[in-house]
Motif scaffolding. Structure first.
Motif, short mmCIF file in Angstrom:
data_model
loop_
_atom_site.label_atom_id
_atom_site.label_comp_id
_atom_site.label_asym_id
_atom_site.label_seq_id
_atom_site.Cartn_x
_atom_site.Cartn_y
_atom_site.Cartn_z
N ALA A 153 14.28 -34.06 20.50
CA ALA A 153 14.13 -34.06 19.14
C ALA A 153 15.41 -33.30 18.55
CB ALA A 153 13.05 -32.99 18.59
N LEU A 154 15.92 -32.38 19.25
CA LEU A 154 17.29 -31.48 19.04
C LEU A 154 18.41 -32.58 19.06
CD1 LEU A 154 18.80 -29.19 18.19
CD2 LEU A 154 18.79 -28.53 20.86
N THR A 155 18.45 -33.29 20.04
CA THR A 155 19.52 -34.27 20.15
C THR A 155 19.45 -35.45 18.99
OG1 THR A 155 19.45 -34.40 22.50
CG2 THR A 155 20.56 -36.24 21.67
N ARG A 156 18.19 -35.91 18.56
CA ARG A 156 18.09 -36.86 17.55
C ARG A 156 18.44 -36.12 16.21
NH1 ARG A 156 13.09 -38.49 19.92
NH2 ARG A 156 11.89 -36.72 18.54
N THR A 157 18.28 -35.07 15.77
CA THR A 157 18.64 -34.26 14.73
C THR A 157 20.04 -33.81 14.61
OG1 THR A 157 17.89 -32.20 15.40
CG2 THR A 157 16.22 -33.30 14.23
N GLU A 158 20.85 -33.81 15.74
CA GLU A 158 22.20 -33.37 16.00
C GLU A 158 22.90 -34.52 15.69
OE1 GLU A 158 22.13 -29.03 18.17
OE2 GLU A 158 22.62 -30.87 19.34
N ASN A 159 22.33 -35.76 16.25
CA ASN A 159 23.09 -36.94 16.44
C ASN A 159 22.38 -38.01 16.01
OD1 ASN A 159 25.19 -35.44 17.96
ND2 ASN A 159 23.75 -35.60 19.74
N PRO A 160 22.01 -38.13 14.43
CA PRO A 160 21.18 -38.81 14.06
C PRO A 160 21.99 -40.54 14.20
CG PRO A 160 22.25 -38.07 12.25
CD PRO A 160 22.94 -37.38 13.57
N PRO A 161 21.15 -41.78 14.47
CA PRO A 161 21.90 -42.92 14.55
C PRO A 161 22.45 -43.31 13.54
CG PRO A 161 19.42 -43.24 14.74
CD PRO A 161 19.67 -41.65 14.43
N PRO A 162 23.70 -44.28 13.69
CA PRO A 162 24.35 -44.67 12.53
C PRO A 162 23.55 -45.59 11.78
CG PRO A 162 25.28 -45.65 14.64
CD PRO A 162 24.17 -44.58 15.04
N LYS A 163 23.74 -45.94 10.62
CA LYS A 163 22.82 -46.62 9.75
C LYS A 163 23.73 -47.94 9.44
CE LYS A 163 20.05 -43.05 7.85
NZ LYS A 163 19.75 -42.09 6.82
N HIS A 164 22.93 -48.80 9.37
CA HIS A 164 23.81 -50.43 9.19
C HIS A 164 23.37 -50.99 7.92
CE1 HIS A 164 25.54 -50.37 13.42
NE2 HIS A 164 24.60 -50.12 13.87
N HIS A 165 24.15 -50.99 7.08
CA HIS A 165 23.76 -51.66 5.84
C HIS A 165 24.27 -53.15 5.79
CE1 HIS A 165 22.61 -48.02 4.37
NE2 HIS A 165 23.70 -47.36 4.70
N GLY A 166 23.35 -54.03 5.53
CA GLY A 166 23.80 -55.33 5.49
C GLY A 166 24.04 -55.93 6.89
N ARG A 167 24.68 -57.00 6.96
CA ARG A 167 24.82 -57.79 7.99
C ARG A 167 26.02 -57.31 9.08
NH1 ARG A 167 24.18 -64.03 6.73
NH2 ARG A 167 25.31 -63.97 8.82
N LEU A 168 25.82 -57.50 10.35
CA LEU A 168 26.99 -57.19 11.29
C LEU A 168 28.18 -58.22 11.13
CD1 LEU A 168 24.93 -56.64 14.51
CD2 LEU A 168 25.88 -54.77 12.88
N PRO A 169 29.43 -57.59 11.54
CA PRO A 169 30.60 -58.59 11.34
C PRO A 169 30.38 -59.73 12.12
CG PRO A 169 31.40 -56.34 11.83
CD PRO A 169 29.56 -56.40 11.76
N LYS A 170 31.08 -60.82 11.73
CA LYS A 170 30.85 -62.17 12.55
C LYS A 170 31.59 -61.98 13.77
CE LYS A 170 31.55 -67.03 12.01
NZ LYS A 170 32.11 -68.07 11.21
N GLY A 171 30.89 -62.32 14.92
CA GLY A 171 31.60 -62.52 16.33
C GLY A 171 31.54 -60.65 16.81
N GLY A 172 30.73 -60.18 15.97
CA GLY A 172 30.78 -58.48 16.41
C GLY A 172 32.08 -57.64 16.63
N ALA A 173 32.83 -58.17 15.89
CA ALA A 173 34.25 -57.78 15.75
C ALA A 173 33.99 -56.00 15.21
CB ALA A 173 35.20 -58.27 14.68
#
Length: 137
Positions: free
Chosen positions: A42-62
């Motif tokens: 729980a401490l790790t989750r609150t100190e390092n929240p996962p990055p939020k992705h908005h929209g689609r991922l770049p083409k080819g995963g760049a």
């Protein structure tokens, strides 16, 4: 404890009492380690929240960030599978694995190691909890 009784019956009673105390305290120790691991996650989750992705991922995963290797503090989950003929083999995952399906249950690193020694349990091929635990490299 230099003055132990000399008769076997009382020595056996003392030994039985000490064995019971070791067993009782071991159970408490396991429970406390489980609670400590839960609080640490729980401490790790609150100190390092996962990055939020908005929209689609770049083409080819760049420009996607590289996945960080699991650390010694990584949590694990077990996924029980069901098939037409009944239960299938369980699969162990790192707790943030994106390929786990259905309901998973958190387990400790010790329980993950034990489960991975069972032939009816498999390590996820994507997140490789066996490598993270040092079982296979």
């Amino acid at each position: 404890m230099n003055d132990l009784p000399s008769d076997p019956a009382r020595l056996r009673a003392i030994l039985a009492y000490l064995d019971q105390e070791v067993t009782d305290n071991e159970t408490v120790g396991i429970y406390l380690r489980i609670q400590r691991d839960t609080v640490h996650k729980a401490l790790t989750r609150t100190e390092n929240p996962p990055p939020k992705h908005h929209g689609r991922l770049p083409k080819g995963g760049a420009n996607l960030p590289a996945l960080a290797p699991p650390t010694a503090q990584t949590g694990y989950v077990v996924q029980h599978r069901r098939g037409p003929q009944g239960p299938g083999p369980a699969v162990i995952h790192v707790d943030d694995c994106t390929t786990s399906e259905g309901t998973t249950r958190p387990i400790s690193s010790h329980d993950a190691r034990v489960a991975l020694t069972d032939p009816s349990t498999h390590a996820c091929a994507s997140c490789r909890p066996d490598s993270a635990l040092g079982i296979l490299d």
